[in-house]
Write a protein that holds these residues in place. Structure first.
Motif, PDB file in Angstrom:
ATOM      1  N   CYS A 208       0.976  -1.097   0.138  1.00 37.58           N
ATOM      2  CA  CYS A 208      -0.052   0.159  -0.038  1.00 37.58           C
ATOM      3  C   CYS A 208       0.771   1.346  -0.010  1.00 37.58           C
ATOM      4  N   ILE A 209       2.052   1.078  -0.082  1.00 38.63           N
ATOM      5  CA  ILE A 209       2.905   2.165  -0.017  1.00 38.63           C
ATOM      6  C   ILE A 209       3.769   1.952  -1.317  1.00 38.63           C
ATOM      7  N   ILE A 210       3.352   3.014  -2.312  1.00 41.76           N
ATOM      8  CA  ILE A 210       3.868   2.968  -3.819  1.00 41.76           C
ATOM      9  C   ILE A 210       4.884   4.095  -3.911  1.00 41.76           C
ATOM     10  N   GLN A 211       6.130   3.607  -4.686  1.00 45.79           N
ATOM     11  CA  GLN A 211       7.119   4.659  -4.998  1.00 45.79           C
ATOM     12  C   GLN A 211       7.107   4.549  -6.703  1.00 45.79           C
ATOM     13  N   ARG A 212       7.037   5.705  -7.256  1.00 44.26           N
ATOM     14  CA  ARG A 212       6.920   5.647  -8.930  1.00 44.26           C
ATOM     15  C   ARG A 212       8.074   6.526  -9.153  1.00 44.26           C
ATOM     16  N   ASP A 213       8.463   6.217 -10.350  1.00 44.92           N
ATOM     17  CA  ASP A 213       9.689   6.945 -10.826  1.00 44.92           C
ATOM     18  C   ASP A 213       9.255   7.927 -11.799  1.00 44.92           C
ATOM     19  N   GLU A 214      10.132   8.817 -12.266  1.00 50.18           N
ATOM     20  CA  GLU A 214       9.660  10.012 -13.343  1.00 50.18           C
ATOM     21  C   GLU A 214       8.649   9.684 -14.291  1.00 50.18           C
ATOM     22  N   ASP A 215       8.677   8.406 -14.862  1.00 45.52           N
ATOM     23  CA  ASP A 215       7.477   8.052 -16.060  1.00 45.52           C
ATOM     24  C   ASP A 215       6.379   7.372 -15.229  1.00 45.52           C
ATOM     25  N   LYS A 216       6.159   7.435 -14.154  1.00 44.72           N
ATOM     26  CA  LYS A 216       5.078   7.189 -13.370  1.00 44.72           C
ATOM     27  C   LYS A 216       4.918   5.630 -13.329  1.00 44.72           C
ATOM     28  N   LYS A 217       6.030   4.778 -13.286  1.00 40.54           N
ATOM     29  CA  LYS A 217       5.993   3.484 -12.981  1.00 40.54           C
ATOM     30  C   LYS A 217       6.307   2.796 -11.892  1.00 40.54           C
ATOM     31  N   ASP A 218       5.712   2.109 -11.058  1.00 38.70           N
ATOM     32  CA  ASP A 218       5.854   1.452  -9.782  1.00 38.70           C
ATOM     33  C   ASP A 218       7.418   0.794  -9.678  1.00 38.70           C
ATOM     34  N   ILE A 219       8.347   1.359  -8.828  1.00 37.85           N
ATOM     35  CA  ILE A 219       9.579   0.844  -8.685  1.00 37.85           C
ATOM     36  C   ILE A 219       9.678   0.079  -7.378  1.00 37.85           C
TER      37      ILE A 219
ATOM     38  N   GLU B  91       4.209   3.999   8.313  1.00 38.63           N
ATOM     39  CA  GLU B  91       2.876   4.298   7.364  1.00 38.63           C
ATOM     40  C   GLU B  91       2.330   3.182   6.965  1.00 38.63           C
ATOM     41  N   ARG B  92       3.109   1.886   6.595  1.00 40.24           N
ATOM     42  CA  ARG B  92       2.479   0.829   5.909  1.00 40.24           C
ATOM     43  C   ARG B  92       1.471   0.157   7.039  1.00 40.24           C
ATOM     44  N   ALA B  93       2.013   0.120   8.310  1.00 43.54           N
ATOM     45  CA  ALA B  93       1.433  -0.308   9.309  1.00 43.54           C
ATOM     46  C   ALA B  93       0.036   0.411   9.602  1.00 43.54           C
ATOM     47  N   HIS B  94      -0.054   1.634   9.521  1.00 41.71           N
ATOM     48  CA  HIS B  94      -1.246   2.364   9.717  1.00 41.71           C
ATOM     49  C   HIS B  94      -2.201   2.088   8.574  1.00 41.71           C
ATOM     50  N   LEU B  95      -1.684   2.439   7.544  1.00 39.72           N
ATOM     51  CA  LEU B  95      -2.673   2.225   6.373  1.00 39.72           C
ATOM     52  C   LEU B  95      -3.110   0.791   6.106  1.00 39.72           C
ATOM     53  N   THR B  96      -2.332  -0.272   6.500  1.00 39.23           N
ATOM     54  CA  THR B  96      -2.923  -1.529   6.422  1.00 39.23           C
ATOM     55  C   THR B  96      -4.032  -1.870   7.321  1.00 39.23           C
ATOM     56  N   ALA B  97      -3.775  -1.349   8.479  1.00 41.96           N
ATOM     57  CA  ALA B  97      -5.016  -1.325   9.580  1.00 41.96           C
ATOM     58  C   ALA B  97      -6.124  -0.621   9.030  1.00 41.96           C
ATOM     59  N   TYR B  98      -5.863   0.503   8.422  1.00 44.13           N
ATOM     60  CA  TYR B  98      -7.281   1.493   7.897  1.00 44.13           C
ATOM     61  C   TYR B  98      -7.758   0.259   6.667  1.00 44.13           C
TER      62      TYR B  98
ATOM     63  N   PHE C 158      -9.664  -0.603  -1.617  1.00 49.11           N
ATOM     64  CA  PHE C 158      -8.228  -0.683  -1.139  1.00 49.11           C
ATOM     65  C   PHE C 158      -7.603   0.925  -1.458  1.00 49.11           C
ATOM     66  N   VAL C 159      -7.063   1.203  -0.435  1.00 47.79           N
ATOM     67  CA  VAL C 159      -6.397   2.695  -0.346  1.00 47.79           C
ATOM     68  C   VAL C 159      -4.832   2.522  -0.110  1.00 47.79           C
ATOM     69  N   ARG C 160      -4.361   3.353  -0.975  1.00 45.73           N
ATOM     70  CA  ARG C 160      -2.570   3.191  -1.198  1.00 45.73           C
ATOM     71  C   ARG C 160      -2.024   4.793  -1.283  1.00 45.73           C
ATOM     72  N   ARG C 161      -0.779   4.712  -0.814  1.00 49.14           N
ATOM     73  CA  ARG C 161      -0.296   5.830  -0.826  1.00 49.14           C
ATOM     74  C   ARG C 161       0.733   5.961  -1.875  1.00 49.14           C
ATOM     75  N   ILE C 162       0.867   6.870  -2.665  1.00 45.68           N
ATOM     76  CA  ILE C 162       1.812   7.074  -3.768  1.00 45.68           C
ATOM     77  C   ILE C 162       2.765   8.053  -3.789  1.00 45.68           C
ATOM     78  N   TYR C 163       4.042   7.870  -3.873  1.00 47.32           N
ATOM     79  CA  TYR C 163       5.171   8.843  -3.776  1.00 47.32           C
ATOM     80  C   TYR C 163       5.601   8.860  -5.422  1.00 47.32           C
ATOM     81  N   ASN C 164       5.885   9.964  -6.072  1.00 46.43           N
ATOM     82  CA  ASN C 164       6.580  10.055  -7.280  1.00 46.43           C
ATOM     83  C   ASN C 164       8.031  10.660  -7.340  1.00 46.43           C
ATOM     84  N   ASN C 165       8.475  10.541  -8.447  1.00 49.93           N
ATOM     85  CA  ASN C 165       9.970  11.083  -8.744  1.00 49.93           C
ATOM     86  C   ASN C 165      11.100  10.026  -8.144  1.00 49.93           C
TER      87      ASN C 165
END
Length: 304
Positions: free
Chosen positions: A146-157, A168-175, A210-217
């Motif tokens: 549920c904790i997603i990191q993406r590169d500059e092309d918006k691809k999951d890495i 963060e993952r523990a809190h969001l998993t509980a949610y 399902f809710v996830r948190r997405i970080y970019n760049n």
């Protein structure tokens, strides 16, 4: 221009699944062949997507990739360890007339591309009905990232965990576990869906919780917004009808929240210390039309 029905699709969610018993019965009835134990997991994922999308809208396609490099069994985003054999499963089901398949393409000159689209055939729907597939729960793997990191092309890495994102993952998993146990519904939402400005139709998929948190760049310093949950995309006019376990809900509207938070970071209590409409600037005409335009400009600037 006539809309292409293949544009009406959801991307395959590789972390969905259905009960192994359903996949086992479908495997035997369809005479798929191959190494059964390995194919059952793949079939659980595929059936979960096909059933969920069909229940949302019978005309809805599932978008899938037929690129071998797309499926990475050891990725943190692939909770069922699905590999390239998934592509053979899709092709075998299409060859047996169990799914309708429209191959994707990429036009390198124009840059236009489309993923492959699939949808269950009448033959497959009849079998699913006989197997009482629609009574089976569509679930998500407990270890879905549920904790997603993406590169500059918006691809999951992939990334290395830190103390902060482990928390963060523990809190969001509980949610997400709470959301999974909660009936989130809209009893008065039109069964045919609601048309959107871009020509698409919004329909409620009750398993889409399902809710996830997405970080970019490629950095945990960029963005970090929460995405997911059909209620986040519900047209504004229908939000007041959303219910939790049959109880009505309300949406609290914080006026000019982005601007007020920025002032708070600077140590200024905006409504006490300033108190004017932050979207009406002195150098511009004081009208609703100008305010709406300025609000868009300001929010784009802030969120960029």
């Amino acid at each position: 221009m006539t809309r292409n029905p293949l544009d009406h699709s959801y991307l395959l969610d590789i972390n969905l699944t259905v009960h192994n018993e359903l996949a086992d019965k479908f495997y035997d009835a369809s005479e798929l062949g191959g190494y059964k134990n390995k194919r059952l997991t793949q079939l659980q994922v595929l059936l979960a997507n096909l059933i969920s999308n069909h229940q949302t809208d019978p005309d809805l396609y599932t978008s899938v990739s037929l690129d071998n490099s797309h499926y990475k069994p050891h990725s943190r985003y692939n909770s069922h360890s699905i590999g390239k054999g998934f592509i053979n499963l899709i092709r075998d089901l299409a060859a047996g007339d169990w799914i309708e398949l429209h191959k994707g393409f990429i036009d390198r000159t124009s840059g236009i591309s489309r993923l492959t689209r699939i949808k269950p055939t009448d033959k497959s729907l009849k079998l699913l009905e006989d197997l009482q597939a629609y009574s089976h729960l569509i679930a998500r793997a407990p270890n879905t990232e549920c904790i997603i990191q993406r590169d500059e092309d918006k691809k999951d890495i992939e990334y290395i965990d830190t103390h902060e994102n482990i928390q963060e993952r523990a809190h969001l998993t509980a949610y997400n576990n709470l959301l999974h146990k909660t009936l989130i519904d809209h009893p008065d939402f039109p069964a045919e869906g609601v048309p959107l400005k871009d020509g698409r139709t919004f329909m409620i998929n009750k398993s889409d919780k399902f809710v996830r948190r997405i970080y970019n760049n490629s950095s945990f310093e960029w963005n970090g917004r929460y995405y997911g949950g059909w209620w986040q995309r519900t047209p504004k006019a229908y939000r007041s009808g959303i219910q939790l376990n049959g109880s009505p809900t309300c949406e609290i509207d914080f006026s000019a929240i982005h601007m007020v938070l920025l002032y708070a970071i600077a140590g200024i209590d905006y409504w006490n210390d300033i108190g004017t409409d932050p979207y009406l600037l002195d150098d511009f005409e004081q009208s609703d039309e100008i305010r709406s335009l300025l609000k868009v400009i300001v929010l784009v600037a802030v969120n960029a």
